[in-house]
Enzyme design. Structure first.
Site, mmCIF file in Angstrom:
data_model
loop_
_atom_site.group_PDB
_atom_site.id
_atom_site.type_symbol
_atom_site.label_atom_id
_atom_site.label_comp_id
_atom_site.label_asym_id
_atom_site.label_seq_id
_atom_site.Cartn_x
_atom_site.Cartn_y
_atom_site.Cartn_z
ATOM 1 N N TYR A 101 0.875 -1.183 0.000
ATOM 2 C CA TYR A 101 0.000 0.000 0.000
ATOM 3 C C TYR A 101 0.904 1.222 0.000
ATOM 4 O O TYR A 101 1.849 1.312 0.785
ATOM 5 C CB TYR A 101 -0.872 0.001 1.262
ATOM 6 C CG TYR A 101 -1.760 1.226 1.363
ATOM 7 C CD1 TYR A 101 -3.077 1.194 0.903
ATOM 8 C CD2 TYR A 101 -1.279 2.419 1.900
ATOM 9 C CE1 TYR A 101 -3.882 2.308 0.972
ATOM 10 C CE2 TYR A 101 -2.082 3.546 1.965
ATOM 11 C CZ TYR A 101 -3.390 3.482 1.505
ATOM 12 O OH TYR A 101 -4.183 4.605 1.570
ATOM 13 N N GLU A 189 -3.487 7.442 -4.204
ATOM 14 C CA GLU A 189 -3.356 6.152 -3.520
ATOM 15 C C GLU A 189 -3.165 4.996 -4.495
ATOM 16 O O GLU A 189 -3.848 4.921 -5.513
ATOM 17 C CB GLU A 189 -4.620 5.899 -2.686
ATOM 18 C CG GLU A 189 -4.580 4.603 -1.891
ATOM 19 C CD GLU A 189 -5.955 4.232 -1.328
ATOM 20 O OE1 GLU A 189 -6.173 4.407 -0.122
ATOM 21 O OE2 GLU A 189 -6.812 3.769 -2.109
#
Ligand code: GDP
Ligand code: MN
Length: 376
Positions: A101, A189
């Site tokens: 992530y 993101e």
């Protein structure tokens, strides 16, 4: 403002972030053509402006045309968190070995941009933050909008343990930082950032949000807006110079100034009510604004009373009073109005309203009390 994954992937590609090749399809014939070009297996990805598509069945890997048609139809028929799927992103499937992530967002409390990184990628990051907070690492960016490579490379070892892999992450993050600041993003993101079978790093998902207040600087980004996801009332309000946010309660409100508007919502809640909206008519006292504000508020059928709370500085209370009466005449509604105004031309305003049979309340608390009572 939020954009679709395929649009965000386009920005990533332009920024030099490695992504899987693909294109967006509306019909299964289009999807077949794209898959023919890419070669199977491909992934079909529902394009809706919400996360958790995987869990909802909106992401499927398919290995041939027959499966593609079947899954395309299935995804097309999904409603994910209230949104129908209209477009499907068809991308070349990745051979995923590991999921990370990596994101940049704004830490509103610190007032700084922050990189959030985790070796537990692919899954819901909010969930990881709760269950395994030690898996999530934060790296604050400098105010000069540049990535301090020396400080970063020390930090990144915590997440990307393999040094060779870490070196591949550097240009990805640099490109993300550049995109984040150049386009006034509130979020960039990648979840998951993937290592594939060849040991290559690829962004397998893309989420980019923009600061609405900076959109005027980016007409190219404004063009990406998907109107299906916009609240039409909020857009109409913006076009009329009003700040409006729809809420769930019954007490509608029209206030001048964002601070007073927020304080009004607080007092409504404090006195046992629930606000139906936030609405700031701004500093000027154009009667037209009151009319437009009422039009938008009245469209919400849950609204049972409307509180007008005005602190007259530049705003003249008599202008507001005239605007209110004009609106009442034009819009013909029977929802009770509760008016509290104070400041510039207060006396004139009260006389105008009294002549029309509208009583006013001297304090904010009394006005709110009455509006909450009438909404019950
Ligand atoms: P989200 O659920 O809305 O965040 O959608 P993602 O694009 O992140 O996809 C969810 C999950 O699907 C990923 O975490 C992967 O595990 C899987 N996935 C996505 N793309 C591929 C792919 O190309 N190949 C494989 N095998 N899995 C994929
Ligand atoms: Mn994802």
């Amino acid at each position: 403002m939020n954009i679709h994954e395929y649009q965000a992937i386009g920005l990533f590609r332009a920024a030099g972030i490695p992504v899987s090749s693909g294109d967006v399809a509306v019909t299964s014939d289009e999807a077949k053509k794209i898959a023919g070009r890419l070669g199977f297996p491909v992934v079909l990805k529902a394009q809706v402006l919400t996360g958790g598509r995987g869990k909802a069945g909106g992401i499927k890997v398919v290995k041939d045309e027959r499966e593609l048609v079947k899954q395309f139809t299935a995804i097309k028929n999904l409603t994910i968190k209230g949104y129908a799927v209209e477009r499907i992103f068809v991308v070349k499937a990745l051979d995923i070995r590991k999921e990370f992530y990596l994101a940049i967002t704004v830490d509103a409390v610190k007032g700084d941009a922050v990189v959030i990184a985790s070796s537990a990628g692919g899954v819901d990051i909010e969930e990881t933050a709760k269950t395994e907070p030690e898996q999530i690492h934060k790296f604050y960016l400098e105010r000069n909008a540049q990535l301090d490579m020396k400080r970063w490379s020390g930090f990144r070892k915590k997440i990307f343990k393999d040094e060779k892999m870490g070196k591949e992450v550097d240009p990805v993050l640099q490109a993300m930082v550049k995109l984040f600041f150049e386009k006034d993003c509130s979020l960039v993101e990648i979840n998951p950032l993937v290592i594939d079978g060849q040991g290559k790093l690829i962004a397998a998902d893309a989420k980019v949000n923009f600061d609405d207040n900076a959109l005027f600087r980016h007409p190219d980004i404004q063009d990406l807006r998907d109107m299906k996801y916009e609240d039409t009332d909020e857009l109409e309000a913006k076009e009329n110079g009003l700040s409006f946010v729809k809420l769930d309660g019954k007490v509608g409100c029209i206030v001048n100034g964002a601070g007073l508007a927020m304080a009004t919502l607080d007092v409504i809640k404090l006195l046992g009510g629930e606000p139906a909206n936030f609405l700031d008519v701004g500093g000027s006292s154009n009667p037209e604004k009151v009319l437009n504000a009422l039009k938008i508020i009245l469209r919400n059928k849950k609204t049972k009373s409307i509180l007008i709370n005005i602190f007259g500085g530049i705003t003249r209370c008599d202008d507001i009073a005239n605007g209110l009466l004009e609106a009442r005449k034009q819009l013909k509604f029977d929802i009770p109005l509760v008016v509290r105004l104070t400041g510039t031309n207060e006396k004139e305003a009260k006389e105008i309203l009294a002549r029309a049979g509208v009583s006013t309340f001297p304090t904010m608390r009394e006005g709110v009390q009455q509006a909450v009572k009438l909404a019950k």
